[in-house]
Design an enzyme around this catalytic site. Structure first.
Site, PDB file in Angstrom:
ATOM      1  N   ASP A  74       8.321 -17.425  -0.276  1.00 58.71           N
ATOM      2  CA  ASP A  74       7.280 -18.396  -0.957  1.00 58.71           C
ATOM      3  C   ASP A  74       6.773 -17.935  -2.282  1.00 58.71           C
ATOM      4  OD1 ASP A  74       5.610 -16.426   0.004  1.00 58.71           O
ATOM      5  OD2 ASP A  74       5.312 -17.745   2.041  1.00 58.71           O
ATOM      6  N   ASP A  76       3.218 -17.057  -4.869  1.00 60.07           N
ATOM      7  CA  ASP A  76       2.016 -17.241  -4.757  1.00 60.07           C
ATOM      8  C   ASP A  76       1.683 -16.967  -6.214  1.00 60.07           C
ATOM      9  OD1 ASP A  76       1.504 -17.088  -2.201  1.00 60.07           O
ATOM     10  OD2 ASP A  76       1.969 -14.819  -1.970  1.00 60.07           O
ATOM     11  N   ASP A 148      -2.605  -4.344  -1.191  1.00 63.28           N
ATOM     12  CA  ASP A 148      -2.089  -3.326  -0.310  1.00 63.28           C
ATOM     13  C   ASP A 148      -1.451  -2.156  -0.758  1.00 63.28           C
ATOM     14  OD1 ASP A 148      -0.357  -5.313  -0.029  1.00 63.28           O
ATOM     15  OD2 ASP A 148      -0.540  -5.484   2.285  1.00 63.28           O
TER      16      ASP A 148
HETATM   17  P1  ATP Z   1       6.140 -11.566   2.893  1.00 65.09           P
HETATM   18  O1  ATP Z   1       5.886 -12.910   2.253  1.00 65.09           O
HETATM   19  O2  ATP Z   1       7.226 -11.032   2.531  1.00 65.09           O
HETATM   20  O3  ATP Z   1       5.560 -11.682   4.410  1.00 65.09           O
HETATM   21  P2  ATP Z   1       3.995 -10.653   1.326  1.00 65.09           P
HETATM   22  O4  ATP Z   1       3.636  -9.128   0.755  1.00 65.09           O
HETATM   23  O5  ATP Z   1       4.251 -11.718   0.345  1.00 65.09           O
HETATM   24  O6  ATP Z   1       5.001 -10.498   2.324  1.00 65.09           O
HETATM   25  P3  ATP Z   1       1.784 -12.420   2.117  1.00 65.09           P
HETATM   26  O7  ATP Z   1       0.977 -12.404   3.227  1.00 65.09           O
HETATM   27  O8  ATP Z   1       2.498 -13.497   1.561  1.00 65.09           O
HETATM   28  O9  ATP Z   1       3.009 -10.974   2.246  1.00 65.09           O
HETATM   29  O10 ATP Z   1       0.735 -11.884   0.927  1.00 65.09           O
HETATM   30  C1  ATP Z   1       1.008 -12.185  -0.400  1.00 65.09           C
HETATM   31  C2  ATP Z   1       0.188 -11.020  -1.139  1.00 65.09           C
HETATM   32  O11 ATP Z   1      -1.207 -10.711  -0.826  1.00 65.09           O
HETATM   33  C3  ATP Z   1       0.883  -9.628  -0.824  1.00 65.09           C
HETATM   34  O12 ATP Z   1       1.933  -9.312  -1.418  1.00 65.09           O
HETATM   35  C4  ATP Z   1      -0.424  -8.680  -0.987  1.00 65.09           C
HETATM   36  O13 ATP Z   1      -0.239  -8.559  -2.597  1.00 65.09           O
HETATM   37  C5  ATP Z   1      -1.565  -9.400  -0.826  1.00 65.09           C
HETATM   38  N1  ATP Z   1      -1.884  -9.132   0.639  1.00 65.09           N
HETATM   39  C6  ATP Z   1      -1.465  -9.569   1.838  1.00 65.09           C
HETATM   40  N2  ATP Z   1      -1.968  -9.260   2.944  1.00 65.09           N
HETATM   41  C7  ATP Z   1      -2.851  -8.357   2.272  1.00 65.09           C
HETATM   42  C8  ATP Z   1      -3.781  -7.254   3.119  1.00 65.09           C
HETATM   43  N3  ATP Z   1      -3.952  -7.214   4.467  1.00 65.09           N
HETATM   44  N4  ATP Z   1      -4.478  -6.483   2.102  1.00 65.09           N
HETATM   45  C9  ATP Z   1      -4.113  -6.546   0.999  1.00 65.09           C
HETATM   46  N5  ATP Z   1      -3.454  -7.202   0.397  1.00 65.09           N
HETATM   47  C10 ATP Z   1      -2.924  -8.263   0.948  1.00 65.09           C
HETATM   48 MG    MG Z   2       4.609 -14.032   0.656  1.00 64.01          MG
END
Ligand code: ATP
Ligand code: MG
Length: 451
Positions: A74, A76, A148
């Site tokens: 997805d 963001d 993170d």
């Molecule tokens: P995926 O979509 O592959 O599961 P992702 O890193 O994109 O991994 P998301 O939950 O979609 O995970 O989060 C989007 C973004 O938000 C992350 O890339 C990160 O920058 C931020 N983020 C998500 N969760 C956290 C957290 N617990 N602490 C800090 N930043 C976070």
């Molecule tokens: Mg994501």
């Protein structure tokens, strides 16, 4: 322009020491992401925001995944526009979230998630240092610092093709390192779920967790107890359905993250009897995810907890309970134990129970029962589950094979199959006739000793 300059000067004076200096700006020919690889919808949303004077970047997982050659799930977007400003620009958009407002912008089959740059300074924390509310908007640099991992703090501007990189995320990704932004202990205390994210993302991306981020995990794992059980369930689901469940679970075991953390993991990792079954279930899930086939969370959790259910089922029967009440009691016990930490949603718990309750019915191959079973709406899923048990050696492969034939046969063939089927549930008396010296192995319909 003047305002921008003033803000810059002011910001420099007021800057906290934690704010990094100028970010690296990495051009397309350096980082290699081509515009065609990026979601059209996300590009369009960025363009609209920029046309109205806002900053807008594709950020987070999508850019990281593209850099490493994986298809993003997805997209963001991070922007300087407030949620209300975003909402006003896109007709079908909706503001969601209470703690931190984000805007969902639907575009074709995709929904683009747009969040406003977030600051972290005045974040409220609980006694354990966990962030409770951080509803304050900030600059891009502040937004980057509260993310993170360095590889998750990359901002791609689709208009210029430039990646804005505050924390050397591109370099870390090239060096296959998952590095925490800031002091790992502090970041885990703010949000213990980051420990699980570290493990999941490292497995997904084939990265090594930087030793500084990896070392504290073992001692800080207990902090996960303070995380709301619904959030933990979401995160475990993501981990198990990532297509890398096997690698993730192995890593969790290595990092000592399984003990006392989640009853589910204790069950998975500490049961020699069920071990083969569980690894098969995880491998099977990984294969399905990678082949883009659907995976149902109910099936997965039913499989992971099956060895536990069968153990408890057996115990109850040994204590004299009849088979069916014993099974239902064991099912409830097992799910209740999980519920203390992992909020399995009610719908998924229903699916799990359906699958378990179907299993002993596959042993009944006489009379009207088989006809009723193949009409059951969950027959197919129950049969898949039975197949998994057979693959793990818990039941003979003959059993799922028989049901497959029976389900697809015509009337006469079904009658023949019924006549030929072992009368598993027949009274034990008949079985006594086995030759002395024959093996004690019992292929009967008695509840399985092992899964
Ligand atoms: P995926 O979509 O592959 O599961 P992702 O890193 O994109 O991994 P998301 O939950 O979609 O995970 O989060 C989007 C973004 O938000 C992350 O890339 C990160 O920058 C931020 N983020 C998500 N969760 C956290 C957290 N617990 N602490 C800090 N930043 C976070
Ligand atoms: Mg994501």
């Amino acid at each position: 322009m003047i305002r921008k300059l003033l803000r810059k000067v002011f910001a420099r004076r007021a800057a906290k020491p934690i704010l990094p200096g100028e970010p690296a700006r990495i051009s397309a020919d350096q980082h290699g992401i081509r515009r065609e690889q990026v979601s059209r919808a996300a590009i369009k949303v960025c363009a609209t925001l920029q046309d109205h004077g806002h900053q807008a970047y594709i950020v987070g997982g999508a850019i990281r995944d593209l850099l490493i050659g994986q298809q993003p799930k997805d997209h963001d977007i991070a922007t300087s526009a407030t949620p209300e400003e975003v909402r006003a620009l896109f007709r079908r958009s909706r503001i969601i979230g209470r703690r931190f407002k984000i805007v969902h912008v639907p575009s074709g089959a995709e929904t683009i998630e747009v969040s406003t740059f977030r600051a972290n300074q005045s974040a409220e924390t609980d006694d354990h240092g966990r962030v409770l509310a951080d509803n304050i908007y900030g600059t891009q640099a502040e937004d980057a610092i509260r993310r993170d991992f360095t590889v998750n703090a990359l901002y791609y501007d689709p208009t210029t093709g430039i990646i804005v990189d505050y924390h050397h995320g591109v370099a870390d990704l090239r060096q296959k390192t998952l590095r925490m932004i800031g002091e790992p202990r502090v970041r885990y205390r703010e949000d213990p779920v980051r420990m699980l994210r570290a493990v999941r993302l490292a497995a997904k991306l084939g990265l090594i967790i930087d030793p500084a981020a990896r070392a504290p995990i073992r001692e800080m794992a207990t902090l996960l107890e303070n995380v709301p059980s619904a959030r933990l369930f979401d995160e475990m689901l993501k981990l198990l359905m990532s297509g890398n469940a096997v690698r993730c679970i192995e890593q969790l075991r290595e990092d000592g993250l399984h003990h006392g953390l989640l009853p589910l993991l204790d069950v998975i990792l500490d049961q020699p009897a069920g071990e083969r079954f569980i690894w098969l279930a995880l491998e099977n899930t990984d294969e399905r995810v990678r082949a883009d086939k659907s995976v149902s969370p109910g099936f997965l959790f039913a499989a992971l907890l099956w060895p536990e259910v069968t153990r408890k089922w057996q115990e109850r029967q040994s204590a004299g309970e009849p088979p069916y009440p014993a099974l239902f009691g064991a099912m409830d016990d097992t799910l209740d134990t999980q519920a203390t930490q992992l909020a399995i949603t009610r719908r998924i718990a229903g699916d799990i129970k359906d699958l378990w309750a179907l299993q002993p019915r596959f042993d009944k191959r006489t009379g009207k029962m088989p006809f009723r079973l193949i009409e059951h709406p969950r027959f197919r899923a129950g049969w898949d589950f039975l197949n998994l048990r057979a693959a793990a050696g818990g039941v003979a492969q003959e059993l799922p094979d028989w049901w497959d034939r029976f389900a697809h046969a015509g009337h006469d063939e079904r009658e023949a199959l019924l006549r030929a089927a072992p009368k598993d549930e027949a009274p034990r008396r008949k079985r006594r006739r086995r030759k002395p010296g024959g093996s004690g192995a019992d292929a009967s319909g008695a509840p399985p000793a092992t899964p």
